[in-house]
Design an enzyme around this catalytic site. Structure first.
Site, PDB file in Angstrom:
ATOM      1  N   LYS A  70       0.849  -1.193   0.000  1.00  0.00           N
ATOM      2  CA  LYS A  70       0.000   0.000   0.000  1.00  0.00           C
ATOM      3  C   LYS A  70       0.887   1.246   0.000  1.00  0.00           C
ATOM      4  O   LYS A  70       1.987   1.224   0.578  1.00  0.00           O
ATOM      5  CB  LYS A  70      -0.891  -0.062   1.248  1.00  0.00           C
ATOM      6  CG  LYS A  70      -1.979   0.983   1.344  1.00  0.00           C
ATOM      7  CD  LYS A  70      -2.917   0.642   2.510  1.00  0.00           C
ATOM      8  CE  LYS A  70      -3.959   1.690   2.777  1.00  0.00           C
ATOM      9  NZ  LYS A  70      -4.916   1.297   3.829  1.00  0.00           N
ATOM     10  N   SER A 145      -9.780   1.468   3.114  1.00  0.00           N
ATOM     11  CA  SER A 145      -8.938   2.297   2.289  1.00  0.00           C
ATOM     12  C   SER A 145      -7.875   1.509   1.497  1.00  0.00           C
ATOM     13  O   SER A 145      -7.242   2.091   0.620  1.00  0.00           O
ATOM     14  CB  SER A 145      -8.212   3.322   3.163  1.00  0.00           C
ATOM     15  OG  SER A 145      -7.368   2.674   4.100  1.00  0.00           O
ATOM     16  N   SER A 169      -9.891  -1.146   7.193  1.00  0.00           N
ATOM     17  CA  SER A 169      -9.399  -0.911   5.834  1.00  0.00           C
ATOM     18  C   SER A 169      -8.785  -2.108   5.119  1.00  0.00           C
ATOM     19  O   SER A 169      -8.430  -1.999   3.954  1.00  0.00           O
ATOM     20  CB  SER A 169      -8.380   0.211   5.839  1.00  0.00           C
ATOM     21  OG  SER A 169      -9.066   1.423   5.795  1.00  0.00           O
TER      22      SER A 169
HETATM   23  N1  GLN Z   1     -12.943   3.382   6.595  1.00  0.00           N
HETATM   24  C1  GLN Z   1     -12.421   3.760   7.865  1.00  0.00           C
HETATM   25  C2  GLN Z   1     -12.123   5.244   7.899  1.00  0.00           C
HETATM   26  O1  GLN Z   1     -12.307   5.877   6.903  1.00  0.00           O
HETATM   27  C3  GLN Z   1     -11.244   2.944   8.217  1.00  0.00           C
HETATM   28  C4  GLN Z   1     -10.025   3.397   7.561  1.00  0.00           C
HETATM   29  C5  GLN Z   1      -8.869   2.537   7.871  1.00  0.00           C
HETATM   30  O2  GLN Z   1      -8.988   1.476   8.456  1.00  0.00           O
HETATM   31  N2  GLN Z   1      -7.700   3.034   7.514  1.00  0.00           N
HETATM   32  O3  GLN Z   1     -11.728   5.761   8.897  1.00  0.00           O
END
Ligand code: GLN
Length: 463
Positions: A70, A145, A169
């Protein structure tokens, strides 16, 4: 989709360098916008030595296995942007511990994956490289994400990709793409070299097509690291045999789309038929957990992202009339996207004098209560089960203007994050073609091996 065993047989048939060349060509042609940087030269620097070792059979655990990482994980000499304009042009001066360990185990890092900017998002749409598409249905999001990591594995580009999971994410995009996604407990994989979003929640984890591949890569990169003071020593585990007793978090079903209930019940029936002992209980309140998560994550993000000031990293935007503060304002204003700005503003407001007791401290209190609730459940059974996602992956653009609805994609995943627990998501019964219902399994802290063994059992049942 591609698993490590299939990759190895392709390497045996074609040789490592031709197999890698074919993979890189497919990566360049990827129509899902899953990658933001391809490292052909770097990868081919290391590949000949791996090929020799493979021929001599003196292989390391990940010898010649292609990995994607990532875009929030550092690799020396490579760009690192977190999909943000604020970091365009930035090159990492060092390598993240998890990436170094994967390389030391023989992995070849073929490139970097698209993501929601600074890992804030549930759809992959908040990226300055543009949105990633779901390979199962290109009109839908791949989740976020770790959107690019999920899309790349689902498109069969690589068998495994590294991601990060702060509130879901890894597990949520895994669920959107019929993949297996694993977030170990907090501190199990070093965070050194992972760009911080919310430091008390951030975890490195993996997306793959099967539990075996997850376990192989996990064991190659986990473990204590002097560069991350929150990294943990490995627990000595009494047994890692698969438990077949689990608590079903029954109240999570009411939060899901209607046809999830039928699929989830069907999934539970199949587990029960296979000899699993399932107890239905109410778990911690998911809405409260989501609120606590949003308060803590935005508060920590507002602090962590203060370092992007145009002075030391990446983008510096300046006009002749700007003084020093004006330069910082302009750099941040131009560099950060809408969602990141929203979170910084929210987090800063929540921490402001007079507000912190009502929000931040209350969220910390809720987090402690949540941990106690989970501990009470784990006294009755070693595993907790629920769906991973309350809804199918939505269509591109569908929730972009409605952050509150976007945040609800994390409703069932933030609990494990707040409590620092290991959790894994894996696809089970068909839901609506091409999507399958993904099941989330959680275990107590330090029980990663038990969790992976149980996930393997579940996988056998549904593959
Ligand atoms: N979707 C969640 C957020 O936007 C989790 C993001 C993540 O785990 N990095 O905060």
């Amino acid at each position: 989709m591609l698993c490590i065993t299939e990759w190895r047989s392709a390497v045996r048939n074609q040789g490592l360098l031709p197999a890698l060349d074919a993979l890189l060509k497919r990566a360049v042609a990827d129509p899902h916008n899953a990658l933001c940087h391809i490292q052909r030269e770097l990868c081919f620097q290391d590949a000949p030595r791996c090929a020799e070792r493979i021929l001599c059979d003196t292989t390391r655990p990940l010898e010649g296995v292609p990995l994607l990482i990532k875009d929030n994980l550092a690799q020396a000499g490579c760009p690192l942007t977190c999909a943000s304009r604020v970091l365009f042009g930035y090159v990492s001066p060092f390598t993240a511990t998890c990436v170094q360990r994967a390389k030391d185990a023989g992995a070849l890092i073929v490139g970097r994956t698209n993501m929601d900017e600074f890992a804030m998002g549930s759809s992959g749409e908040h990226s300055s490289y543009g949105p990633t598409r779901n390979p199962l249905d290109p009109d839908r999001v791949p989740g976020g994400s770790s959107s690019g990591s999920a899309a790349a594995v689902a498109a069969g580009l690589v068998p495994v990709a590294l991601g990060s999971d702060t509130g879901g994410s890894i597990r949520q995009p895994a669920a959107c793409c019929n993949l297996t996604g694993f977030k170990p407990g907090y501190g199990k994989i070093s965070r050194s070299g992972l760009c911080a979003f919310a430091s008390s929640l951030d975890c490195v984890g993996l997306l793959a097509t099967c539990v075996d591949d997850i376990a192989l890569v996990y064991h190659s990169i986990a473990g204590p690291d002097p560069a991350d003071p929150t990294s943990l020593l490995p627990e000595t585990q009494a047994e890692s045999s698969a438990p077949r007793k689990a608590i079903v978090l029954a109240d999570t079903l009411a939060l899901c789309e209607p046809d999830f209930a039928d699929a989830f019940r069907q999934c539970l029936r199949l587990l029960a038929d296979a000899g699993w002992e399932l107890l239905e209980c109410c778990g911690p309140d998911c809405d409260q957990a989501l609120s606590a998560y949003l308060v803590l994550a935005t508060a920590e993000a507002s602090t962590n992202l203060a370092r992007y000031d145009g002075v030391r990293y990446g983008l510096r935007a300046e006009e002749p009339e700007d003084d020093f503060a004006g330069m910082i304002r302009r750099s941040r204003g131009r560099g950060f996207g809408t969602e990141v700005r929203r979170r910084i503003l929210l987090g800063t407001a929540l921490l402001a004098h007079g507000y912190a007791p009502g929000y931040y401290q209350r969220a910390l209190h809720l987090r402690e209560r949540l941990k106690a609730d989970y501990a009470a459940l784990f006294a009755q059974a070693p595993l907790l089960l629920s769906p991973t996602m309350p809804a199918l992956p939505f269509r591109l653009g569908e929730r972009l203007e409605d952050p509150q609805r976007m945040y609800r994609a994390d409703l069932l995943t933030v609990g494990a994050s707040l409590a620092g627990l290991p959790a894994i998501s894996l696809p089970t019964v068909p839901l609506r073609v091409p999507f399958r219902l993904s099941l989330q399994l959680m275990s107590a802290r330090g029980r990663e091996d038990t969790l992976l063994a149980a996930a393997k059992e579940v996988e056998k049942l549904f593959s």
